[in-house]
Motif scaffolding. Structure first.
Motif, PDB file in Angstrom:
ATOM      1  N   ALA A  29      61.795  25.750 -25.300  1.00  0.00           N
ATOM      2  CA  ALA A  29      61.869  26.851 -24.341  1.00  0.00           C
ATOM      3  C   ALA A  29      63.248  26.925 -23.692  1.00  0.00           C
ATOM      4  CB  ALA A  29      60.794  26.687 -23.277  1.00  0.00           C
ATOM      5  N   TRP A  30      63.782  25.766 -23.354  1.00  0.00           N
ATOM      6  CA  TRP A  30      65.127  25.781 -22.773  1.00  0.00           C
ATOM      7  C   TRP A  30      66.136  26.338 -23.756  1.00  0.00           C
ATOM      8  CZ3 TRP A  30      66.272  26.059 -18.053  1.00  0.00           C
ATOM      9  CH2 TRP A  30      65.568  25.357 -17.065  1.00  0.00           C
ATOM     10  N   ARG A  31      65.989  25.916 -24.999  1.00  0.00           N
ATOM     11  CA  ARG A  31      66.955  26.366 -25.998  1.00  0.00           C
ATOM     12  C   ARG A  31      66.837  27.870 -26.253  1.00  0.00           C
ATOM     13  NH1 ARG A  31      68.450  22.349 -29.959  1.00  0.00           N
ATOM     14  NH2 ARG A  31      69.520  24.069 -30.975  1.00  0.00           N
ATOM     15  N   LEU A  32      65.611  28.388 -26.125  1.00  0.00           N
ATOM     16  CA  LEU A  32      65.410  29.798 -26.468  1.00  0.00           C
ATOM     17  C   LEU A  32      65.376  30.696 -25.248  1.00  0.00           C
ATOM     18  CD1 LEU A  32      62.764  29.546 -29.317  1.00  0.00           C
ATOM     19  CD2 LEU A  32      65.148  30.235 -29.498  1.00  0.00           C
ATOM     20  N   LEU A  33      65.726  30.137 -24.105  1.00  0.00           N
ATOM     21  CA  LEU A  33      65.666  30.902 -22.867  1.00  0.00           C
ATOM     22  C   LEU A  33      66.498  32.177 -23.007  1.00  0.00           C
ATOM     23  CD1 LEU A  33      64.262  30.413 -20.225  1.00  0.00           C
ATOM     24  CD2 LEU A  33      66.334  29.400 -19.340  1.00  0.00           C
ATOM     25  N   GLY A  34      65.845  33.284 -22.750  1.00  0.00           N
ATOM     26  CA  GLY A  34      66.554  34.563 -22.846  1.00  0.00           C
ATOM     27  C   GLY A  34      66.491  35.155 -24.232  1.00  0.00           C
ATOM     28  N   LYS A  35      65.988  34.367 -25.202  1.00  0.00           N
ATOM     29  CA  LYS A  35      65.922  34.881 -26.570  1.00  0.00           C
ATOM     30  C   LYS A  35      64.476  35.092 -27.017  1.00  0.00           C
ATOM     31  CE  LYS A  35      70.106  32.490 -27.767  1.00  0.00           C
ATOM     32  NZ  LYS A  35      70.500  31.095 -27.960  1.00  0.00           N
ATOM     33  N   ALA A  36      63.590  34.276 -26.483  1.00  0.00           N
ATOM     34  CA  ALA A  36      62.192  34.374 -26.890  1.00  0.00           C
ATOM     35  C   ALA A  36      61.335  33.710 -25.826  1.00  0.00           C
ATOM     36  CB  ALA A  36      61.970  33.679 -28.234  1.00  0.00           C
ATOM     37  N   GLY A  37      60.084  34.100 -25.796  1.00  0.00           N
ATOM     38  CA  GLY A  37      59.139  33.427 -24.910  1.00  0.00           C
ATOM     39  C   GLY A  37      58.504  32.272 -25.656  1.00  0.00           C
ATOM     40  N   VAL A  38      58.266  31.150 -24.964  1.00  0.00           N
ATOM     41  CA  VAL A  38      57.679  29.993 -25.645  1.00  0.00           C
ATOM     42  C   VAL A  38      56.335  29.667 -24.992  1.00  0.00           C
ATOM     43  CG1 VAL A  38      57.999  27.584 -26.257  1.00  0.00           C
ATOM     44  CG2 VAL A  38      59.947  29.138 -26.209  1.00  0.00           C
ATOM     45  N   HIS A  90      57.918  38.225 -21.588  1.00  0.00           N
ATOM     46  CA  HIS A  90      58.910  38.241 -22.665  1.00  0.00           C
ATOM     47  C   HIS A  90      58.599  39.310 -23.689  1.00  0.00           C
ATOM     48  CE1 HIS A  90      59.038  34.110 -21.090  1.00  0.00           C
ATOM     49  NE2 HIS A  90      60.334  34.291 -21.217  1.00  0.00           N
ATOM     50  N   PHE A  91      57.337  39.323 -24.072  1.00  0.00           N
ATOM     51  CA  PHE A  91      56.936  40.241 -25.113  1.00  0.00           C
ATOM     52  C   PHE A  91      57.093  41.682 -24.642  1.00  0.00           C
ATOM     53  CE2 PHE A  91      53.800  42.242 -27.999  1.00  0.00           C
ATOM     54  CZ  PHE A  91      54.386  41.843 -29.182  1.00  0.00           C
ATOM     55  N   GLN A  92      56.719  41.900 -23.372  1.00  0.00           N
ATOM     56  CA  GLN A  92      56.863  43.257 -22.839  1.00  0.00           C
ATOM     57  C   GLN A  92      58.336  43.667 -22.765  1.00  0.00           C
ATOM     58  OE1 GLN A  92      54.657  42.420 -19.338  1.00  0.00           O
ATOM     59  NE2 GLN A  92      52.791  42.211 -20.570  1.00  0.00           N
ATOM     60  N   LEU A  93      59.197  42.655 -22.646  1.00  0.00           N
ATOM     61  CA  LEU A  93      60.628  42.953 -22.569  1.00  0.00           C
ATOM     62  C   LEU A  93      61.273  43.068 -23.945  1.00  0.00           C
ATOM     63  CD1 LEU A  93      61.597  40.644 -19.603  1.00  0.00           C
ATOM     64  CD2 LEU A  93      61.424  43.120 -19.596  1.00  0.00           C
ATOM     65  N   GLY A  94      60.431  42.999 -24.963  1.00  0.00           N
ATOM     66  CA  GLY A  94      60.981  43.186 -26.303  1.00  0.00           C
ATOM     67  C   GLY A  94      61.510  41.909 -26.936  1.00  0.00           C
ATOM     68  N   LEU A  95      61.040  40.766 -26.453  1.00  0.00           N
ATOM     69  CA  LEU A  95      61.459  39.500 -27.065  1.00  0.00           C
ATOM     70  C   LEU A  95      60.308  38.930 -27.890  1.00  0.00           C
ATOM     71  CD1 LEU A  95      63.282  37.828 -24.041  1.00  0.00           C
ATOM     72  CD2 LEU A  95      64.302  38.984 -25.981  1.00  0.00           C
ATOM     73  N   PRO A  96      60.629  38.189 -28.937  1.00  0.00           N
ATOM     74  CA  PRO A  96      59.564  37.578 -29.732  1.00  0.00           C
ATOM     75  C   PRO A  96      58.916  36.407 -28.977  1.00  0.00           C
ATOM     76  CG  PRO A  96      61.699  36.935 -30.565  1.00  0.00           C
ATOM     77  CD  PRO A  96      61.957  37.894 -29.450  1.00  0.00           C
ATOM     78  N   LEU A  97      57.777  35.988 -29.464  1.00  0.00           N
ATOM     79  CA  LEU A  97      57.092  34.841 -28.853  1.00  0.00           C
ATOM     80  C   LEU A  97      56.998  33.710 -29.871  1.00  0.00           C
ATOM     81  CD1 LEU A  97      54.142  36.593 -26.963  1.00  0.00           C
ATOM     82  CD2 LEU A  97      56.388  35.919 -26.086  1.00  0.00           C
ATOM     83  N   VAL A  98      57.168  32.497 -29.374  1.00  0.00           N
ATOM     84  CA  VAL A  98      57.027  31.313 -30.230  1.00  0.00           C
ATOM     85  C   VAL A  98      55.902  30.472 -29.659  1.00  0.00           C
ATOM     86  CG1 VAL A  98      58.141  29.221 -31.049  1.00  0.00           C
ATOM     87  CG2 VAL A  98      59.470  31.319 -30.799  1.00  0.00           C
ATOM     88  N   PHE A  99      54.887  30.260 -30.483  1.00  0.00           N
ATOM     89  CA  PHE A  99      53.774  29.411 -30.051  1.00  0.00           C
ATOM     90  C   PHE A  99      53.931  28.059 -30.709  1.00  0.00           C
ATOM     91  CE2 PHE A  99      51.064  32.752 -28.274  1.00  0.00           C
ATOM     92  CZ  PHE A  99      51.626  33.883 -28.837  1.00  0.00           C
ATOM     93  N   ILE A 100      53.921  27.004 -29.897  1.00  0.00           N
ATOM     94  CA  ILE A 100      53.919  25.659 -30.457  1.00  0.00           C
ATOM     95  C   ILE A 100      52.464  25.220 -30.500  1.00  0.00           C
ATOM     96  CG2 ILE A 100      54.768  23.315 -30.182  1.00  0.00           C
ATOM     97  CD1 ILE A 100      57.030  25.357 -30.468  1.00  0.00           C
ATOM     98  N   VAL A 101      51.997  24.956 -31.706  1.00  0.00           N
ATOM     99  CA  VAL A 101      50.572  24.623 -31.844  1.00  0.00           C
ATOM    100  C   VAL A 101      50.362  23.159 -31.455  1.00  0.00           C
ATOM    101  CG1 VAL A 101      48.631  24.579 -33.419  1.00  0.00           C
ATOM    102  CG2 VAL A 101      50.407  26.303 -33.689  1.00  0.00           C
ATOM    103  N   SER A 102      49.436  22.944 -30.580  1.00  0.00           N
ATOM    104  CA  SER A 102      49.223  21.585 -30.088  1.00  0.00           C
ATOM    105  C   SER A 102      47.743  21.225 -30.202  1.00  0.00           C
ATOM    106  CB  SER A 102      49.695  21.494 -28.642  1.00  0.00           C
ATOM    107  OG  SER A 102      49.298  20.262 -28.102  1.00  0.00           O
TER     108      SER A 102
END
Lengths: 748, 656
Positions: free
Chosen positions: A294-303, A266-278
């Motif tokens: 992740a489902w909601r952000l599919l295609g918009k960001a990497g989760v 995702h990041f290499q493709l120019g999308l932001p990343l969202v980390f869920i801290v667990s």
């Protein structure tokens, strides 16, 4: 700056590419039929245009063919122009000059023939040729049933790339075909040009080409639907490529390293990343949340799921989400977000802003020119299609206005159909009508000043909305309360009696003061006021009567000036003229002497007296308390107030320690917007109950009572003392100044 | 002791002067403009009289237009009940408070009969009890200097019976009554529009030449088009079609039958030539030949008509070589200057508007203070631009003049409404969507919004003459110290003109960003930080109705002239107003104001002027839901839900 630089760079690379393309462009080989057929290699595709030797050497088609040479070569397809010379006849050489065609061969097997007018430009040539070659990879369908059966056939096996293009041979069609050339073996491509089919899967804007990715591979249960993700970018080869790549990337990745160094597809493709801290304890729940995000952000960001426990890098204690922007070198953001929606909106907003900045470069008027930022206008607009039960109120016109307001006691809402505030209030007005239905003698009417402007002007209404009450024999009264159901209802109910009420006997006065006379109105007026005058105090009584009229509909007032009034003044130990103020809730009756007080001051006196000593602050009553211009001592409570806290404050009030403050409390259950206030003060929600001093009038500072101390008289007293000597620093920065948010055209 | 010679002279001329009591206002003429002014004077309770030559009002309409059909549209249905809006499409009614006095009750014809107009004016004067003195022909108007008089002099009127009227203010509403004549050899052979037969039978099988190219010329042609051999129409300038010029005084489509037949190769035709170079010769058979003045002069006066050279003698394909049976003059009308004494200095305007008396944009004569020109005669202010020469235009300029007079002589300031700043967007919207004065008198009358100190409130003035903007304070009695907006309506700057194609593709724009390129009539708002000076108004950029403003905003043209679209019209307007004033004009629900009140030092005016005064706007469940969906409002209750869920697992900070 950053984004502008990026755009600039892209421009340069495009230019270089063009130069390269020009110099390397193979010219279209011109062959005789014999030469052509001798060059064909088995298994290799080739496109040949057969034309008469004497046909013009340029035409729109030939231009397109020239352009298409290089892109087709990229896919291993050779292109040739075959000149039909007389000596060599071929069956591909048509008889008629105008009926020349292009033929697609694989090896020397003819795959398809194209009339030249279907190959109207480069895009059409590439699209048609690839479409013919990828017959198996790209399935052309026309009905929703076709789509359904394709979907069912592939569940558990492969994903589907479904696209709608307006026509075969368009640039979008070419882009899809080019993508199919690359991904045709891993995904099933399905193509349609039927609008009805697109509509059947719920797309709204059918003007444009659409591409969906159907996640069918993970679907094992045939009754389950494949998840459909719409590609939001325009259909270009590059966008489709990126989109399919992200769709094929793993949904959720677990990492245990510093987010700053993590990089995924995702990041290499120019999308932001969202980390869920667990963390270990909540791992399962967090994973579910992360998958949902992740489902909601599919295609918009990497989760990604970031495991805090096995991480050495330092993540702030509160943070539960880490956001890494797509731009390289930007530090990661640590966020505290409490629900999935706020994560989604954070990502979307940030992606959005980036796009806007790019747009903004050549758009002087600013990016948000047509984004509505007026909450009233926007909500009224969004609600425009809902049918209100308008029939509950009588609609007036120029012809009916006078007759109606003269025939019965009427309330008239003057509004303008095009004005948002009017229309928002109309909803409350209709609510009032619904609540009063069949119980009130007051006729609820309305007039749309957009239609009957002259009537409104004649009634002196030039702003909207305005509510006026018309009663027989009285001047119309404008309603001056809050534009909401509750307050208007209260106004109507309280208007059932006269102002002030003429009390005729001592007994009646006592009943009045004890809330027995107008029992059903007590919930609308927290106090009842009784003016006491001896029969000779004519001016004082007149002043009071005027004040009573001014308070009409807001506070119940009565007047008594019988010969035996002294009985009352003695009983309540007050000299005449005087006011008796009955606080029904507390069961108290207070007396206030009136000496040479003018009507205006009496109104003020009564208004102030009807304030409570330790009120629960609500949206409705805050303005009354702000008028006192004192700092607020405010206890935020999630639910009812703790009786001990209440007692502590009330004791302080009685001891006059809080005279310079307005003590109050706020119940978050009744006034949820209080949470927004706490967030503004503390960024996150602090533990409750919480006591703060809010000094709005000088400097706008907020002080919080230490959370490790119990709210007792002593602690409160010493804290306030310290505050006064300004030892403590305010916990909140100076409050936000009004934001500028608009744009317009200025003449240079 | 002795007074000035001028005064002596006047005294000598008017022996009755000393006894004639002075009136405050004298109105000359009981046509539409005179009656309109009388109405306003009457409503204001002023001392006035109207002097009318004829035995009834609107005598012009008894004879004109000759063919009886008015070309002012009588639009009885608009689908709207808004009376003010409907006046935008009512070209015949005068302004009054009485809805019965609307012209639509007097005629069902879209292009009504002139007789109905006369009947309407009769009712207007009668029902409203206007004080008109009929059968009084004012023959002479002079000045009587008197320092105590309102304007430093009295206007002294003498009628045909020698009666004298002394007036403090003179309102001239006599229209244009003198037919325009061109003098050239043979012009005595012309028949005038005012007297030519209107019976088509009289033209059967004739060759007709019409001089002029206005609506009267075409109306005359239209009447006889079917019976003549052909009609030639001659004038100096090209035909000006009103649909291209957007000026109702140019040729209206209802009269353009001759253009149709000309262009469809019938025998009728249009020609352009300077009329002053022409000569008309009458031959022995009584037929008329067109030649040049030059040839006539060359031939000398004693030559018979047949001896004069004709253009076709040199140039045998000369267009007007055919002989005509009739030559008709339809060259328009001039103001009757003859009754005004020279001392009034009521001269005619520049070359462009010679037919009109010279007046200022306030409709006051340049030559003498206190003399105002109303109605058709006042059209020099907006000749070929707006509607000031027609009922649907001058009914508003008359009202403007009346408002100026109220301020000047009675200390009644120009009417204005005061509003809190939160009503600014709505006030503008209301007017641009319904105001008829702005719509009819586009480019001439404008609403003015005077911003009060700190931009917390404003005053709204309607229909002020834009060209007088620099004198606004003295003319209206209102102060403009903290900036002002001027709201008026304009066509696109390069849209109108006799040679313009007004049907070109892409003639309209729909996007907010392109609003400034709007072509059809649309509202334009000018913002000035300071009141422009007289210099700035006079030397404004060419083609600009107003001097260069601090900021300008076009509301994008609308096919339905309904400028209430929330995003297309209202939002850009609001942003413009906000930008000019540096304030926030959005509206907020009470809940948002509550949040602001406790978290901000400065509240938006909507919260300050509404919520904090206990007049906040409550939201409803449905609206709140939309607010949350749109992202403009926070769902605090839901946030609380999550908060509590989290609370059950202490230390757990996972998002839900």
């Amino acid at each position: 700056m950053c984004s502008s630089f990026r755009v600039f760079r892209v421009g340069i690379s495009f230019v270089t590419m063009c130069i390269f393309y020009k110099s390397a462009a193979n010219s279209l080989p011109e062959l005789s039929p014999h030469e052509y057929f001798s060059t064909l290699q088995p298994g290799k595709a080739s496109l040949a245009y057969f034309c008469q030797a004497d046909s013009p050497s340029t035409s729109v088609f030939l231009e397109g063919l020239h352009e298409a040479v290089r892109p087709l070569q990229d896919y291993g397809i050779s292109v040739a122009k075959v000149n039909c010379i007389k000596e060599e006849t071929s069956r591909y050489c048509g008889k008629d000059k105008d009926l020349m065609k292009a033929y697609l061969f694989r090896g020397n097997i003819l795959l398809r023939e194209f009339p030249t007018d279907t190959l109207f430009d480069e895009n059409a040539i590439v699209a048609h040729v690839l479409f013919a070659l990828l017959f198996n990879e790209v399935k052309y369908i026309t009905t929703p049933e076709d789509l359904q059966s394709a979907e069912n056939a592939l569940k558990g096996k492969a994903n589907i790339v479904f696209s709608y293009v307006r026509a075969i041979g368009t640039p979008e069609h070419r882009a899809v075909m080019e993508a199919a050339f690359v991904y045709g073996t891993t995904c099933q491509f399905v193509l349609t040009t039927e609008i009805a089919l697109l509509e059947s899967i719920g797309s709204e804007e059918i003007e444009y080409a659409h591409l969906y990715f159907f996640h069918c591979k993970p679907v094992l249960d045939l009754t389950q639907e494949c998840r459909r993700i719409l590609m939001e970018q325009p259909l270009t080869t590059l966008n489709i490529d990126l989109f399919i790549k992200t769709m094929n990337a793993p949904l959720l990745t677990e990492v245990a390293e510093d987010p700053q160094h993590v990089s995924t597809v995702h990041f290499q493709l120019g999308l932001p990343l969202v980390f869920i801290v667990s963390q270990q304890a909540t791992y399962e729940a967090d994973k579910r949340t992360a998958e949902w995000v992740a489902w909601r952000l599919l295609g918009k960001a990497g989760v990604l799921l970031l495991l805090r426990d096995s991480l050495e890098a330092n993540i702030p204690q509160h943070a539960n989400v880490v956001f890494k922007r797509a731009e390289k070198g930007v530090p990661v953001e640590f966020l505290v977000l409490h629900d999935v929606d706020s994560i989604i909106s954070h990502v979307e907003n940030n992606v959005h802003i980036e796009e806007k900045q790019e747009d903004g470069e050549d758009d002087v008027e600013g990016p948000d020119i047509d984004i509505q930022d007026d909450e009233v206008a926007e909500t009224v607009y969004r609600d425009r299609k809902r049918q209100l039960p308008l029939e509950l109120t009588v609609e007036l016109t120029e012809e009916t206005f006078n007759a109606t307001v003269m025939a019965s006691d009427s309330l008239v809402l003057f509004y303008a159909g095009w004005q948002a505030v009017s229309m928002a209030f109309l909803q409350s007005y209709i609510d009032v009508a619904a609540k009063l239905k069949g119980t009130s003698t007051m006729l609820l009417t309305r007039i749309n000043c957009a239609d009957w402007t002259d009537v409104c002007t004649k009634q002196n209404v030039t702003e909207f909305p305005v509510v006026k009450m018309y009663k027989e024999g009285e001047n119309p009264v404008s309603y001056a309360g809050m534009l909401g159901t509750e307050d208007l209802l209260k106004f109507i109910q309280l208007n059932r009696i006269s102002y002030p009420v003429n009390i005729t006997s001592i007994q009646e006065a006592e009943q009045y003061l004890h809330g027995e006379l107008y029992k059903d109105l007590l919930s609308y007026s927290s106090v009842s006021v009784l003016g006491l005058f001896s029969p000779t105090m004519i001016t004082a009584k007149e002043d009071f009567t005027e004040a009573g009229r001014a308070l009409k509909g807001y506070v119940i007032t009565g007047v008594y000036s019988g010969e035996d009034v002294l009985i009352l003044s003695n009983k309540y130990a007050v000299t005449l003229p005087a006011l008796l103020l009955a606080r029904h809730k507390e069961g108290r009756i207070e007396s206030i002497p009136l000496a040479n007080t003018h009507a205006h001051d009496i109104v003020q006196l009564i208004t102030d007296a009807s304030l409570e000593t330790f009120p629960e602050i609500t949206v409705e009553n805050l303005p009354s308390y702000l008028r006192l211009q004192k700092p607020l001592l405010m206890l935020f409570s999630d639910g009812s107030i703790n009786p001990q806290h209440e007692k502590a404050v009330l004791t302080m009030v009685e001891q006059k320690h809080l005279d310079s403050l307005t003590p109050c409390w706020l119940n978050l259950k009744n006034t949820p917007v209080g949470r927004g206030i706490l967030k503004a003060y503390f960024d996150t929600l602090p533990p409750l109950p919480l006591l703060v001093v809010v000094n709005l009038h000088s400097g706008g500072r907020v002080f919080a009572f230490p959370s490790d101390q119990a709210i007792t008289e002593q602690n409160l007293f010493s804290w306030l003392k310290k505050l006064r000597s300004r030892i403590r620093n305010p916990i909140s920065k100076c409050l936000l100044a009004l934001m500028q948010h608009s744009s317009g055209v200025f003449v240079p | 002791m002795w007074g000035s010679p001028g005064l002596l002279l006047t005294l000598a001329l008017h022996p009755a002067l000393a006894v004639a009591p002075a009136r405050d206002y004298c109105v000359l003429g009981a046509g539409p403009a005179g009656l309109q002014m009388a109405y306003f004077l009457q409503r204001a309770g002023r001392d006035y009289t109207v002097l009318e030559r004829a035995p009834g009002p609107g005598s012009f309409f008894a004879r004109y237009p000759r063919h009886r059909k008015l070309i002012s549209i009588n639009k009885r249905y608009t689908g709207r009940s808004n009376a003010e809006f409907n006046l935008r499409h009512d070209w015949n009614s005068l302004l009054s408070h009485d809805p019965r006095l609307l012209f639509k009750h007097y005629s069902a014809a879209y292009f009504p009969d002139a007789g109905d107009m006369q009947r309407y004016l009769g009712d207007f004067a009668g029902r409203l009890g206007l004080r008109v003195q009929y059968n009084t022909t004012v023959l002479h108007v002079a000045l009587d200097k008197d320092r105590r008089a309102w304007n430093g002099h009295y206007f002294v009127l003498t009628d045909h019976k020698g009666r004298v009227y002394r007036c403090r203010v003179l309102l001239v509403a006599t229209g244009l009554s003198v037919p325009n004549r061109v003098d050239f050899p043979g012009s005595e052979h012309l028949e005038g529009y005012e007297s030519v037969s209107v019976d088509p039978e009289d033209f059967v099988g004739q060759n007709v030449l019409i001089l002029g190219r206005g609506n009267a010329a075409f109306e005359t042609a239209e009447n006889i088009l079917g019976v003549t051999n052909f009609i030639h129409m001659l004038s100096r300038s090209r035909v000006r079609l009103s649909w291209a010029t957007h000026y109702v005084g140019d040729l209206r489509a209802i009269n353009n039958g001759l253009l149709d037949t000309y262009q469809l190769k019938s025998l009728d035709g249009l020609l352009e030539s300077d009329l002053t170079d022409l000569a008309i010769l009458k031959d022995r058979e009584g037929k008329f030949h067109v030649t040049l003045k030059f040839f006539v002069e060359e031939a000398g006066t004693n030559q018979s008509a047949d001896a004069v050279t004709l253009p076709q003698d040199d140039s045998d394909n000369f267009a007007m070589r055919v002989a005509y049976d009739r030559v008709i003059r339809c060259l328009g009308w001039n103001f009757d200057f003859s009754i005004f004494n020279e001392s009034l200095r009521l001269s005619s305007g520049s070359e462009f508007s010679r037919k009109y008396p010279l007046i200022r944009a306030s409709y006051e004569a340049k030559g003498s203070r206190g003399l105002f020109v109303l109605g058709t005669a006042s059209h020099s202010v907006d000749y070929r631009k707006s509607a000031g020469g027609f009922i649907h235009g001058f009914r508003y300029t008359v009202r403007a003049v009346h408002r100026l007079l109220e301020q000047r002589h009675h200390g009644v300031a120009w009417p204005a409404t005061q509003h809190p700043i939160t009503q600014l967007t709505s006030s503008v919207l209301r007017r641009v969507n319904e105001a008829s004065g702005l719509y009819q008198m586009f480019g001439v009358l404008a609403d003015v919004i005077l911003v009060q100190e700190n931009a917390t409130a404003f005053e709204y003035l309607e229909e002020f003459p834009t060209q007088m903007l620099a004198q606004l304070e003295s003319l209206t009695g209102r102060r403009a110290r903290h900036g002002l907006f001027v709201v008026h309506m304009e066509y696109g700057r390069n849209f109108s003109g006799p040679e313009k194609d007004v049907f070109f593709y892409d003639r309209s724009v729909g996007h907010t960003e392109d609003a400034w390129q709007s072509n059809f009539l649309h509202p334009v708002i000018y913002y000035y930080r300071h009141l422009p000076t007289e210099q700035e108004v006079r030397f404004r950029p060419a083609q600009w109705p107003l001097p260069r403003p601090t900021a300008i905003h076009h509301i994008v043209e609308d096919f339905l002239t309904d400028w209430t679209a929330p995003v297309g019209h209202v939002l850009p307007l609001r942003r413009f107003l906000e930008n000019c004033l540096g304030t926030d004009l959005r509206s907020f629900y009470a809940e948002s104001c509550f949040l602001f009140a406790l978290t901000r030092q400065k509240l938006p005016p909507f919260c300050r002027q509404g919520y904090l005064r206990k007049q906040g706007l409550a939201s409803t469940e449905s609206l709140r839901r939309h607010g949350v969906e749109s992202g403009l409002m926070q769902d605090h209750a839901a946030a609380g839900q999550h908060l509590r869920d989290r609370g059950q697992q202490p230390g757990d900070r996972r998002p839900v």
